[in-house]
Enzyme design. Structure first.
Site, PDB file in Angstrom:
ATOM      1  N   CYS A  27       9.682   1.377  -0.793  1.00  0.00           N
ATOM      2  CA  CYS A  27       8.751   2.357  -0.233  1.00  0.00           C
ATOM      3  C   CYS A  27       9.269   2.727   1.162  1.00  0.00           C
ATOM      4  O   CYS A  27      10.463   2.727   1.405  1.00  0.00           O
ATOM      5  CB  CYS A  27       7.332   1.812  -0.189  1.00  0.00           C
ATOM      6  SG  CYS A  27       7.146   0.296   0.764  1.00  0.00           S
ATOM      7  N   VAL A  28       8.368   3.025   2.077  1.00  0.00           N
ATOM      8  CA  VAL A  28       8.802   3.492   3.396  1.00  0.00           C
ATOM      9  C   VAL A  28       9.466   2.386   4.206  1.00  0.00           C
ATOM     10  O   VAL A  28      10.401   2.631   4.960  1.00  0.00           O
ATOM     11  CB  VAL A  28       7.590   4.063   4.177  1.00  0.00           C
ATOM     12  CG1 VAL A  28       8.005   4.508   5.572  1.00  0.00           C
ATOM     13  CG2 VAL A  28       6.991   5.230   3.417  1.00  0.00           C
TER      14      VAL A  28
END
Length: 637
Positions: A27-28
């Site tokens: 993810c981020v």
């Protein structure tokens, strides 16, 4: 020198090797793994690795918190884990719990499309902002074009979800697009709109049997119908392939799967998914309408815990459905916005109070990151480490979330990263300014309240040496092991000149930070001095570059000019030798910058931290003119 490749290799080795990885994605800020055997994970060893901020199990999903460089590390992890990182089938040897399975499934679907949602949602937010302040009208041609760009991902969301669901389910993405295309077929949408305008409903008598009555619905911006339909497609298609001879599978297996799946999707699965999505969204919206104060208190206050477990992805379908059906989201975006900014405020408070120089720098840099919407550096590196600031940030977020829930703060678009740049998503497309003004006030309060609480209630500070870079043992000639004594990871300027951002350097090896983060200087004098104390690791015959290993473990490359290696040492005079011990400020190289420039060779000099991955951040301190010996870079561990 730990590169992204080395970090990736160490992580894969310490989670049991590639054979133990069932699926990998990111993810981020985190690497995410589904593993066959959790017992093989060397959790504490991974936490100690350079380049890793933390590690944890969230249900049965193993997460390694990397920070802003997660995509670079994952690019090296993916080839190591093979099919697990590419979405192909690999059986897991261990069953996941139901809740963990759902969380993994939802995050696996929504993570890949976050950049599209974030970019388009932010554009829609800015458009609403421009209408609110009178810079645009929603009837202008410019608005029409920009709105089409921002609206496209939401209008055609079923296509994006079809692809990401197919990848997660490990089935053919192009077949999944047929599912989305059928649900979004213009004839159905036009019939639905006509029926809505007439105040009626329309059904299609499929096959003319009288009981397969397909309701005509509009599936644009829908979430659950296409996800359920692609899941159904995966199992039906696999079943059909088993019974169809291989010689005719290519043509007939997809067709038969379509003839089974798509009528069922239009007749049962699609309407069922629509009702489920609306029901869940209605429950949460009712909760906020019934007691927004209490709901906001809980959700905003507990959001850091929710983010840590990865459960925030479960709210994405609810927010999207709410925006699609009501035109706004009063739950996910507002509460995440407040919580993220509160973590920033607490980190800034730490930066002001702490006597530890490196924690002060970390509090500042991670606070800025959290204010933008990336909270892991602030949460793991500062607030959770000191405990009290983390609690005070949650309390502050809960208080302000309660107000936002009571007031009914609404976001009118999605944003993948929720922070200061997401403020425009609170602008009402109708041009009303109240929600936007309240969001700005809450942003300020979410920074100030935890900041003040940290200053009042304080925290137990860390000693200088607890955040110092780990000191390697160095063998001296008398064979006695000694420890390096440097504690502050600071890099001084090796020459006088004008600061040039590394991104503006013409050599992509430096501008794309392939060698690492750092800064460049256009020299105004003809010598380079040592920016740190340590030893010379690299000093080629061309004399155009110096590699230094610092006493604190930092590895600095000074590269004088672009393509100066072609000069083969001409116009350069070395003052040291490879292997020499040097002290900060000691002259290293003299060069004739005018003579070099006369040969159409650039003299811009790059100062790069080649072991960047071992640091949380590399912060340039100056811009404009800098003098020899001034503070140039801070390395945040």
């Amino acid at each position: 020198m730990a590169s992204h490749k080395e970090v990736a290799k160490q992580i894969v080795d310490k989670i049991g090797g590639s054979k133990n990885v069932d699926q990998a994605w990111h993810c981020v800020t985190r690497l995410r793994f589904n593993l066959d055997d959790k017992e093989k994970v060397e959790m504490e060893e991974i936490k100690k690795m350079n380049g890793v901020m933390g590690a944890q199990f969230s249900g049965d999903q193993f997460q390694v918190i990397i920070g802003n460089q997660v995509s670079d590390v994952f690019a090296e992890v993916e080839p190591l884990v093979g099919v697990a990182g590419s979405g192909e089938v690999k059986n897991s040897g261990e069953k996941q719990g139901a809740v963990s399975l759902v969380m993994d499934f939802i995050s696996g679907i929504f993570t890949p499309i976050l950049p599209a949602l974030a970019g388009a949602g932010l554009l829609k937010g800015f458009l609403a902002l421009f209408v609110t302040v009178g810079w645009l009208t929603n009837e202008s041609d410019t608005y029409m074009v920009l709105n089409a760009i921002g609206d496209s991902v939401f209008y055609f969301l079923p296509f994006f979800l079809a692809v990401s669901t197919a990848k997660k389910m490990r089935t053919n993405e192009y077949l999944a697009l047929i599912v989305a295309g059928t649900l979004m077929y213009p004839t159905f949408i036009e019939s639905f709109n006509a029926a809505q305008a007439a105040g009626t409903t329309e059904t299609l008598d499929f096959l003319g049997w009288g009981f397969i009555n397909i309701p005509v619905l509009n599936y644009d911006t829908s979430v659950i119908p296409v996800i359920l339909s692609v899941i159904l497609l995966k199992y039906v298609y696999n079943l059909v392939k088993k019974v169809i001879p291989s010689a005719i599978q290519l043509m007939f297996a997809p067709m038969i799967a379509f003839l089974i799946v798509l009528p069922l999707s239009l007749w049962i699965v699609g309407p069922l998914g629509t009702n489920i999505g609306n029901f869940v969204s209605d429950i949460f919206n009712w909760l906020f309408e019934f007691s927004g104060l209490f709901a906001g208190l809980l959700l905003a206050g507990l959001m850091p815990i929710i983010i840590m477990t990865g459960m925030h992805y479960a709210f994405a379908p609810i927010a999207i459905t709410s925006i699609a059906s009501l035109g706004y989201d009063s739950m996910v975006m507002p509460m995440m916005f407040i919580s993220n900014v509160a973590q920033a405020g607490a980190a800034f408070g730490v930066a002001v109070l702490t006597k530890n120089k490196q924690m002060k720098q970390l509090g500042l840099s991670s606070g800025i990151s959290a204010a933008i919407g990336i909270t892991e550096p602030a949460m793991y590196g500062v607030n959770m480490k000191l405990k009290k600031p983390f609690i005070l940030a949650m309390i502050s977020a809960g208080i302000l979330g309660a107000f936002a829930g009571w007031y009914g703060l609404k976001s009118y678009a999605m944003s993948g990263i929720v922070g200061v740049f997401a403020i425009p998503i609170f602008a009402d497309p109708a041009g009303e300014s109240a929600s936007l003004i309240v969001s700005i006030i809450l942003f300020i309060l979410a920074l100030v309240l935890p900041f003040i609480l940290v200053l009042i209630f304080r925290f137990k500070d860390v000693e200088d040496d607890t955040t110092a870079v780990a000191q390697p043992e160095v063998e001296k000639e008398d064979n006695k092991a000694v420890e390096a004594t440097g504690k502050e990871t600071m890099v001084q300027s090796p020459l006088k000149g004008t600061i040039v951002p590394l991104s503006e350097v013409s050599d992509p090896t430096f501008s794309e930070e392939i060698m690492g983060k750092g800064i460049a200087i256009e020299p105004e004098e003809n010598r380079v001095v040592a920016p740190i104390s340590g030893s010379i690791m690299v000093f080629p015959d061309s004399k155009h570059a110096i590699g230094i290993k610092g006493d604190n473990g930092e590895e600095i490359l000074i590269h004088i000019g672009i393509d100066t290696v072609s000069l083969k040492g001409e116009h350069f005079k070395g003052l040291i030798n490879e292997g020499d011990r040097i002290e900060v400020g000691q002259p290293l190289v003299e060069f004739d910058r005018e003579a070099i420039r006369e040969k159409d060779i650039q003299t811009v000099t790059m100062i790069v931290v080649t072991n960047t991955s071992e640091y949380l951040d590399v912060l340039p301190i100056h811009d404009g003119t800098i003098f020899e010996g001034e503070h140039l870079l801070s390395l945040i561990k």
